[in-house]
Design an enzyme around this catalytic site. Structure first.
Site, mmCIF file in Angstrom:
data_model
loop_
_atom_site.group_PDB
_atom_site.id
_atom_site.type_symbol
_atom_site.label_atom_id
_atom_site.label_comp_id
_atom_site.label_asym_id
_atom_site.label_seq_id
_atom_site.Cartn_x
_atom_site.Cartn_y
_atom_site.Cartn_z
ATOM 1 N N GLU A 437 0.827 -1.224 0.000
ATOM 2 C CA GLU A 437 0.000 0.000 0.000
ATOM 3 C C GLU A 437 0.849 1.258 0.000
ATOM 4 O OE1 GLU A 437 -2.805 0.212 -0.940
ATOM 5 O OE2 GLU A 437 -3.015 -1.949 -0.824
HETATM 6 C C1 LIG Z 1 2.851 -9.558 0.013
HETATM 7 C C2 LIG Z 1 2.607 -8.423 -0.938
HETATM 8 C C3 LIG Z 1 1.319 -8.122 -1.333
HETATM 9 C C4 LIG Z 1 1.079 -7.092 -2.243
HETATM 10 N N1 LIG Z 1 -0.197 -6.861 -2.695
HETATM 11 C C5 LIG Z 1 -0.373 -6.025 -3.757
HETATM 12 C C6 LIG Z 1 -1.651 -5.929 -4.403
HETATM 13 O O1 LIG Z 1 -2.627 -6.568 -4.012
HETATM 14 N N2 LIG Z 1 -1.754 -5.120 -5.495
HETATM 15 C C7 LIG Z 1 -0.701 -4.412 -5.976
HETATM 16 O O2 LIG Z 1 -0.867 -3.715 -6.972
HETATM 17 N N3 LIG Z 1 0.511 -4.456 -5.361
HETATM 18 C C8 LIG Z 1 0.699 -5.243 -4.277
HETATM 19 N N4 LIG Z 1 1.927 -5.336 -3.673
HETATM 20 C C9 LIG Z 1 3.014 -4.489 -4.147
HETATM 21 C C10 LIG Z 1 3.420 -3.438 -3.139
HETATM 22 O O3 LIG Z 1 2.449 -2.435 -3.036
HETATM 23 C C11 LIG Z 1 4.801 -2.917 -3.551
HETATM 24 O O4 LIG Z 1 5.718 -3.965 -3.263
HETATM 25 C C12 LIG Z 1 5.209 -1.651 -2.837
HETATM 26 O O5 LIG Z 1 4.392 -0.572 -3.228
HETATM 27 C C13 LIG Z 1 6.669 -1.276 -3.079
HETATM 28 O O6 LIG Z 1 7.000 -1.359 -4.426
HETATM 29 P P1 LIG Z 1 8.299 -2.202 -4.851
HETATM 30 O O7 LIG Z 1 8.192 -3.542 -4.231
HETATM 31 O O8 LIG Z 1 8.463 -2.128 -6.311
HETATM 32 O O9 LIG Z 1 9.488 -1.463 -4.144
HETATM 33 P P2 LIG Z 1 10.351 -0.240 -4.761
HETATM 34 O O10 LIG Z 1 9.423 0.768 -5.318
HETATM 35 O O11 LIG Z 1 11.397 -0.798 -5.627
HETATM 36 O O12 LIG Z 1 10.985 0.354 -3.433
HETATM 37 C C14 LIG Z 1 12.191 -0.158 -2.840
HETATM 38 C C15 LIG Z 1 12.645 0.826 -1.756
HETATM 39 O O13 LIG Z 1 12.918 2.107 -2.345
HETATM 40 C C16 LIG Z 1 12.143 3.124 -1.741
HETATM 41 N N5 LIG Z 1 11.727 4.101 -2.769
HETATM 42 C C17 LIG Z 1 11.241 3.838 -3.997
HETATM 43 N N6 LIG Z 1 10.935 4.993 -4.633
HETATM 44 C C18 LIG Z 1 11.225 6.001 -3.793
HETATM 45 C C19 LIG Z 1 11.131 7.428 -3.854
HETATM 46 N N7 LIG Z 1 10.624 8.043 -4.911
HETATM 47 N N8 LIG Z 1 11.520 8.142 -2.786
HETATM 48 C C20 LIG Z 1 12.007 7.531 -1.682
HETATM 49 N N9 LIG Z 1 12.119 6.187 -1.564
HETATM 50 C C21 LIG Z 1 11.739 5.429 -2.601
HETATM 51 C C22 LIG Z 1 10.956 2.409 -1.120
HETATM 52 O O14 LIG Z 1 10.413 3.124 -0.014
HETATM 53 C C23 LIG Z 1 11.574 1.082 -0.695
HETATM 54 O O15 LIG Z 1 12.183 1.208 0.542
HETATM 55 C C24 LIG Z 1 2.168 -6.331 -2.723
HETATM 56 C C25 LIG Z 1 3.472 -6.623 -2.304
HETATM 57 C C26 LIG Z 1 3.696 -7.673 -1.449
HETATM 58 C C27 LIG Z 1 5.120 -8.003 -1.060
#
Ligand SMILES: Cc1cc2nc3c(=O)[nH]c(=O)nc-3n(C[C@H](O)[C@H](O)[C@H](O)COP(=O)(O)OP(=O)(O)OC[C@H]3O[C@@H](n4cnc5c(N)ncnc54)[C@H](O)[C@@H]3O)c2cc1C
Length: 593
Positions: A437
């Site tokens: 989220e």
């Molecule tokens: C168990 C699970 C269930 C999920 N359920 C859903 C779902 O139902 N539907 C759905 O659509 N998604 C879902 N997700 C996805 C989830 O919302 C994302 O994993 C999350 O938003 C983070 O994106 P990412 O994993 O690509 O991390 P990244 O975006 O790659 O982030 C990695 C790190 O970098 C930081 N970061 C990235 N960009 C910035 C920035 N601009 N400024 C500062 N820091 C930054 C982040 O805070 C984090 O610490 C789920 C994920 C998991 C693991």
């Protein structure tokens, strides 16, 4: 593993006194909601959570889920529990009565969400996502789509999902590449979505995916994203599920926690295109999806509260039983609850949990007052407060849930590290709440960038004024409250200093917001938690004078004092970190890490 007893008394106290239930109940849409409704909903939900959901938690963790023949399988007990959940009418308690919902305030239903999450968070995610999808469709879909989908979603006969994330588009949704090709009044959706919670399962007759994708010639970035509803089974002319749509689970993730919640890779359109329908206006899909995301963010905060509370309950039970060491003035060996360090851990868990519960329920009551109010000026004030509170409820409450569930492991000593006690599961299950989220880092940046800076600090400043109004009653409450009064007053001063620093510092330090946002979020959450516990203590004092339940009410006083002495001092550190800005954080070149 089945022992969960929802803290109904504490929940009710929080709703009534810290989430302004009486005011919410005066809203015209809630004319039939009163104290009796509140009691019966909480008591029945507590029975369901304890008797039906909690016993499936541990087995779900052990069994997990798998994909067989392009379909996700979940434990049989989950399906049985889901049938009972729907038969009891729980999916629709806060939904629009026009589509069969019971229309209860969020202020009440959020306490149920807390109970579902405490009992079995992996299960709870399924109905929670359906509720978010219902809300987004109710606000943004055409009447025809609403008539087609909402009643079945509200009853739980069908379930909903949220399909945003793609491999290259996580926090940065501007990068998403799924496409939607117009075809005969519908759209053919193609692309791969990852991490889709409850993306496939056999618990509901149909699954209604809300999917973000790009129309042909859409502008790049977030301004070119549209929202579509894509059913797992296409509908027959009579509205019943018919032919399979072109959306299939490719795999499920093997995760640290929430093992029984299928986290799916979903393929849309591998066999030509998944049929979907536009929700809201073309290219305005992200704004529509925000309705669902904000709903889920508060829900995720409540997940943190539930897991922290369940871990606390288990830890207290263990600390009463486990005999270890001696204590001054007592004969023989004592139960570990006798040791001050164990008491410290238990009270930290309890106060952080109660502060986060009060933050979440208060956020719900701001939302109710914004969504159901009648005076436009008052509505816009509550909406601004709700917008401010939402990232705090999501991020602060899930950060402290990590702390509380980690302390739960620690209270158990070696047994905490052994899976069979169950506290390790709460810790593992809580970990995701800081990530999905929108990560807590992103929530904090949203809080500072959009909720503090955008209106020049007006919303935060109005809230600080409201919070300061407990100062006079605390002063009148006598010497006993001096410590709470002083700590809260200092914390509020620090919040003002940190806010002013952020409001005035961006020109000097362009990376200030991103560098300081997390500490600011932790600061404001800690202050609001202290304000809520102080309010609770003032109510308890009044009720004690009127002859109320001593043990319960005195607990509220102790919690306020403990939090003032042991948690509010954290505000000084967060303020110093905000004021330090980005200099040392950014001093190391990326290749020197
Ligand atoms: C168990 C699970 C269930 C999920 N359920 C859903 C779902 O139902 N539907 C759905 O659509 N998604 C879902 N997700 C996805 C989830 O919302 C994302 O994993 C999350 O938003 C983070 O994106 P990412 O994993 O690509 O991390 P990244 O975006 O790659 O982030 C990695 C790190 O970098 C930081 N970061 C990235 N960009 C910035 C920035 N601009 N400024 C500062 N820091 C930054 C982040 O805070 C984090 O610490 C789920 C994920 C998991 C693991």
């Amino acid at each position: 593993m089945t022992d969960y007893q929802a803290p109904v008394r504490q929940m009710r106290f929080t709703i009534e006194h810290l989430a302004d239930f009486a005011e919410v109940a005066t809203l015209p849409d809630f004319a039939s909601v009163d104290g009796d409704t509140l009691s019966s909903v909480l008591e029945e939900a507590a029975k369901f959570a304890g008797n039906v959901l909690a016993p499936t938690n541990w087995l779900g963790d052990r069994q997990g889920v798998k994909v067989v023949d392009r379909a996700v399988q979940v434990p049989k007990e989950f399906k049985d529990a889901y049938v009972q959940f729907c038969e009891a009418g729980w999916p629709g308690i806060a939904s629009n009565p026009e589509f069969g919902g019971q229309g209860l305030p969020k202020t009440v239903s959020l306490a149920c969400d807390e109970m579902w999450a405490a009992a079995n968070v992996a299960f709870a995610l399924c109905p929670e996502l359906s509720q978010g999808a219902i809300l987004a469709m109710d606000r943004h879909a055409t009447d025809e789509l609403k008539q087609t989908y909402l009643e079945k979603l509200v009853s739980g006969q069908w379930a909903g999902t949220m399909c945003l994330t793609e491999p290259q588009a996580g926090s940065d949704l501007a990068a998403l590449t799924s496409t939607a090709e117009p075809k005969g009044g519908r759209y053919l959706i193609r692309g791969q979505k990852i991490y889709i919670t409850w993306g496939d399962h056999p618990m509901a007759e149909n699954i209604i995916h809300l999917v973000l994708a790009r129309l042909p010639d859409a502008p790049p970035g977030t301004k070119g994203i549209s929202l579509f509803v894509v059913p797992k089974f296409k509908l027959n002319a009579d509205g019943t599920p018919g032919e399979r749509n072109d959306v299939f689970p490719v795999s499920v993730e093997h995760k640290m926690g929430i093992h029984a919640s299928p986290t799916c890779v979903l393929a849309f359109g591998d066999e030509g295109g998944a049929e979907g329908y536009l929700v809201g206006k073309p290219n305005e899909g992200l704004a529509a999806m925000f309705t669902m995301m904000n709903y889920m963010r508060l829900g995720v905060g409540a997940q943190g509260v539930g897991l922290a509370d369940r871990s606390y309950q288990k830890s207290v039970a263990y600390a009463r039983e486990r005999v270890q060491g001696r204590a001054p003035g007592e004969k023989g060996r004592v139960a570990i609850i006798r040791h001050p360090d164990v008491r410290r851990m238990l009270l930290l868990m309890r106060t952080l949990t109660q502060a986060s519960r009060a933050i979440c329920y208060y956020t719900a009551s701001c939302l109710d007052r914004a969504a159901h109010g009648t005076d436009p000026e008052v509505v816009s004030r509550w909406q601004a407060r709700a917008d401010l509170m939402t990232p705090i409820a999501k991020a602060w409450c899930t950060e402290v849930a990590q702390e509380a569930t980690e302390l739960g492991v620690q209270v158990h000593g070696g047994m905490g590290y052994v899976e069979e006690t169950g506290v390790a599961q709460f810790y593992r299950d809580a970990r995701i709440a800081s990530i999905y989220e929108g990560t807590n880092g992103i929530q904090a940046i949203d809080l500072v960038g959009r909720k503090l800076l955008r209106d020049g600090g007006a919303t935060v400043s109005a809230f600080v004024t409201d919070m300061r109004s407990v100062d006079a009653p605390l002063a009148n409450a006598g010497e006993d409250f001096a410590v709470v009064r002083a700590a809260l007053s200092r914390a509020l001063d620090e919040l003002v200093q940190a806010s002013t620093h952020l409001l005035t510092g961006e020109k000097r330090d362009p990376e200030l917001v991103s560098a300081a946002a997390f500490d600011y979020m932790m600061l404001i959450g800690t202050v609001i938690g202290g304000w809520q516990l102080a309010r609770g203590a003032l109510v308890a004092l009044e009720q004690l004078a009127a002859g109320g339940d001593r043990a319960f009410l005195e607990t509220q006083l102790v919690m306020a004092k403990f939090y003032a002495e042991h948690v509010l001092p954290r505000c000084t550190a967060h303020t110093a970190a905000v004021r330090a800005g980005s200099a040392s954080t950014m001093a190391l070149a990326a290749d020197h890490f």
